[in-house]
Design a protein around this motif. Structure first.
Motif, PDB file in Angstrom:
ATOM      1  N   GLN A  42       0.831  -1.206   0.000  1.00 35.82           N
ATOM      2  CA  GLN A  42       0.000   0.000   0.000  1.00 35.82           C
ATOM      3  C   GLN A  42       0.863   1.252   0.000  1.00 35.82           C
ATOM      4  O   GLN A  42       0.631   2.185  -0.782  1.00 35.82           O
ATOM      5  CB  GLN A  42      -0.918   0.016   1.224  1.00 35.82           C
ATOM      6  CG  GLN A  42      -1.918  -1.114   1.301  1.00 35.82           C
ATOM      7  CD  GLN A  42      -2.728  -1.043   2.582  1.00 35.82           C
ATOM      8  OE1 GLN A  42      -3.015   0.037   3.091  1.00 35.82           O
ATOM      9  NE2 GLN A  42      -3.095  -2.183   3.121  1.00 35.82           N
ATOM     10  N   THR A  43       1.860   1.277   0.886  1.00 33.61           N
ATOM     11  CA  THR A  43       2.718   2.451   1.024  1.00 33.61           C
ATOM     12  C   THR A  43       3.492   2.724  -0.251  1.00 33.61           C
ATOM     13  O   THR A  43       3.567   3.867  -0.717  1.00 33.61           O
ATOM     14  CB  THR A  43       3.701   2.270   2.192  1.00 33.61           C
ATOM     15  OG1 THR A  43       2.972   2.091   3.403  1.00 33.61           O
ATOM     16  CG2 THR A  43       4.608   3.482   2.334  1.00 33.61           C
ATOM     17  N   PHE A  44       4.052   1.678  -0.859  1.00 35.60           N
ATOM     18  CA  PHE A  44       4.854   1.884  -2.057  1.00 35.60           C
ATOM     19  C   PHE A  44       4.000   2.405  -3.207  1.00 35.60           C
ATOM     20  O   PHE A  44       4.399   3.334  -3.917  1.00 35.60           O
ATOM     21  CB  PHE A  44       5.557   0.597  -2.478  1.00 35.60           C
ATOM     22  CG  PHE A  44       6.402   0.783  -3.711  1.00 35.60           C
ATOM     23  CD1 PHE A  44       7.647   1.369  -3.615  1.00 35.60           C
ATOM     24  CD2 PHE A  44       5.930   0.421  -4.959  1.00 35.60           C
ATOM     25  CE1 PHE A  44       8.424   1.581  -4.754  1.00 35.60           C
ATOM     26  CE2 PHE A  44       6.682   0.624  -6.094  1.00 35.60           C
ATOM     27  CZ  PHE A  44       7.943   1.199  -5.991  1.00 35.60           C
ATOM     28  N   ALA A  90      10.459  -3.653  -5.847  1.00 36.53           N
ATOM     29  CA  ALA A  90       9.895  -2.329  -6.073  1.00 36.53           C
ATOM     30  C   ALA A  90      10.033  -1.931  -7.532  1.00 36.53           C
ATOM     31  O   ALA A  90       9.127  -1.337  -8.125  1.00 36.53           O
ATOM     32  CB  ALA A  90      10.592  -1.305  -5.170  1.00 36.53           C
ATOM     33  N   ASP A  91      11.166  -2.277  -8.153  1.00 36.23           N
ATOM     34  CA  ASP A  91      11.383  -1.921  -9.557  1.00 36.23           C
ATOM     35  C   ASP A  91      10.411  -2.649 -10.473  1.00 36.23           C
ATOM     36  O   ASP A  91       9.944  -2.090 -11.474  1.00 36.23           O
ATOM     37  CB  ASP A  91      12.825  -2.245  -9.969  1.00 36.23           C
ATOM     38  CG  ASP A  91      13.827  -1.238  -9.430  1.00 36.23           C
ATOM     39  OD1 ASP A  91      13.396  -0.134  -9.038  1.00 36.23           O
ATOM     40  OD2 ASP A  91      15.028  -1.553  -9.398  1.00 36.23           O
ATOM     41  N   GLN A  92      10.087  -3.896 -10.155  1.00 38.52           N
ATOM     42  CA  GLN A  92       9.128  -4.642 -10.980  1.00 38.52           C
ATOM     43  C   GLN A  92       7.744  -4.007 -10.920  1.00 38.52           C
ATOM     44  O   GLN A  92       7.089  -3.817 -11.951  1.00 38.52           O
ATOM     45  CB  GLN A  92       9.065  -6.101 -10.517  1.00 38.52           C
ATOM     46  CG  GLN A  92      10.283  -6.925 -10.897  1.00 38.52           C
ATOM     47  CD  GLN A  92      10.249  -8.311 -10.294  1.00 38.52           C
ATOM     48  OE1 GLN A  92       9.775  -8.514  -9.166  1.00 38.52           O
ATOM     49  NE2 GLN A  92      10.751  -9.294 -11.004  1.00 38.52           N
ATOM     50  N   PRO A 140      20.952  -6.654  -3.724  1.00 37.41           N
ATOM     51  CA  PRO A 140      19.649  -7.173  -4.152  1.00 37.41           C
ATOM     52  C   PRO A 140      18.569  -6.113  -3.970  1.00 37.41           C
ATOM     53  O   PRO A 140      18.582  -5.377  -2.969  1.00 37.41           O
ATOM     54  CB  PRO A 140      19.415  -8.376  -3.207  1.00 37.41           C
ATOM     55  CG  PRO A 140      20.772  -8.725  -2.703  1.00 37.41           C
ATOM     56  CD  PRO A 140      21.541  -7.441  -2.641  1.00 37.41           C
ATOM     57  N   PRO A 141      17.623  -6.004  -4.931  1.00 32.58           N
ATOM     58  CA  PRO A 141      16.559  -5.019  -4.799  1.00 32.58           C
ATOM     59  C   PRO A 141      15.622  -5.401  -3.668  1.00 32.58           C
ATOM     60  O   PRO A 141      15.486  -6.585  -3.340  1.00 32.58           O
ATOM     61  CB  PRO A 141      15.833  -5.094  -6.157  1.00 32.58           C
ATOM     62  CG  PRO A 141      16.124  -6.479  -6.650  1.00 32.58           C
ATOM     63  CD  PRO A 141      17.506  -6.801  -6.161  1.00 32.58           C
TER      64      PRO A 141
END
Length: 206
Positions: free
Chosen positions: A17-19, A113-115, A152-153
């Protein structure tokens, strides 16, 4: 489109939710136009009033009201409702159903997050074609400095759900969560009797 584009995020994980909220705000959308809910029942009740243009929801396969059913109910109030789906389990049947509903994407958890950002940007580009006034998908994109050494992401969707008052295990001992704080896309917890904030990923529910 006469009214501002509005988003409804339905996901049991606070980190997701936050992201998504922060990502949309970075694209120029105001906080009042991004509504986040942790379950489908709340999302339906709020969504029928909020009338979002875009639903980003977990599949909620075991809930009395699934993410698909939530979309179908909300579509009665907003026939042109856009859909994106998140799920820990992605089978060919899930993909077929998502495609049949016209979902922008079905992203399997846990994801980075990048995906999620890449999928959301592509979805916003598609929506922008039919939504005059939508902030440009190339404007306001989040930029972060690359570390000197690769790492690592961060993974979204694999962290436990912890609330104030819950018992957790930390460094081999059982503690009680006093405060849960979401900041800069990260969730940290303060434990009773201990100073400092501890990243959520270092705690385990008891």
């Amino acid at each position: 489109m006469s009214d501002p584009l509005k988003f409804l995020v339905a996901d049991p994980l606070a980190g997701v939710q936050t992201f998504v909220r922060q990502l949309l705000q970075s694209r120029g959308f105001v906080v009042d136009n991004v509504l986040c809910c942790a379950d489908t029942e709340t999302a339906l009740a709020q969504g029928l009033i909020f009338k979002p243009h875009f639903l980003i929801t977990d599949w909620f396969a075991k809930a009395p009201l699934t993410g698909i059913q939530l979309y179908q109910r909300l579509r009665d109030a907003r026939p042109a409702l856009h859909l994106s789906l998140l799920s820990f389990e992605v089978t060919p049947e899930h993909e077929l159903q998502a495609r049949a509903l016209g979902a922008h994407f079905l992203l399997q958890k846990p994801f980075t997050a990048d995906q999620l950002k890449a999928h959301m940007m592509q979805a916003l580009q598609t929506v922008a074609k039919n939504a005059p006034g939508l902030p440009s998908p190339t404007r306001g994109v989040m930029h972060t400095a690359r570390p000197a050494a690769p790492r690592p992401p961060p993974v979204i969707g694999a962290l436990p759900v912890i609330k104030p008052g819950d018992k957790v295990r930390f460094n081999g001992a059982v503690h009680v969560a006093q405060y849960v704080v979401h900041r800069s896309g990260e969730t940290v917890v303060q434990l009773q009797g201990l100073g400092g904030l501890i990243p959520l990923g270092r705690l385990a529910p008891v």
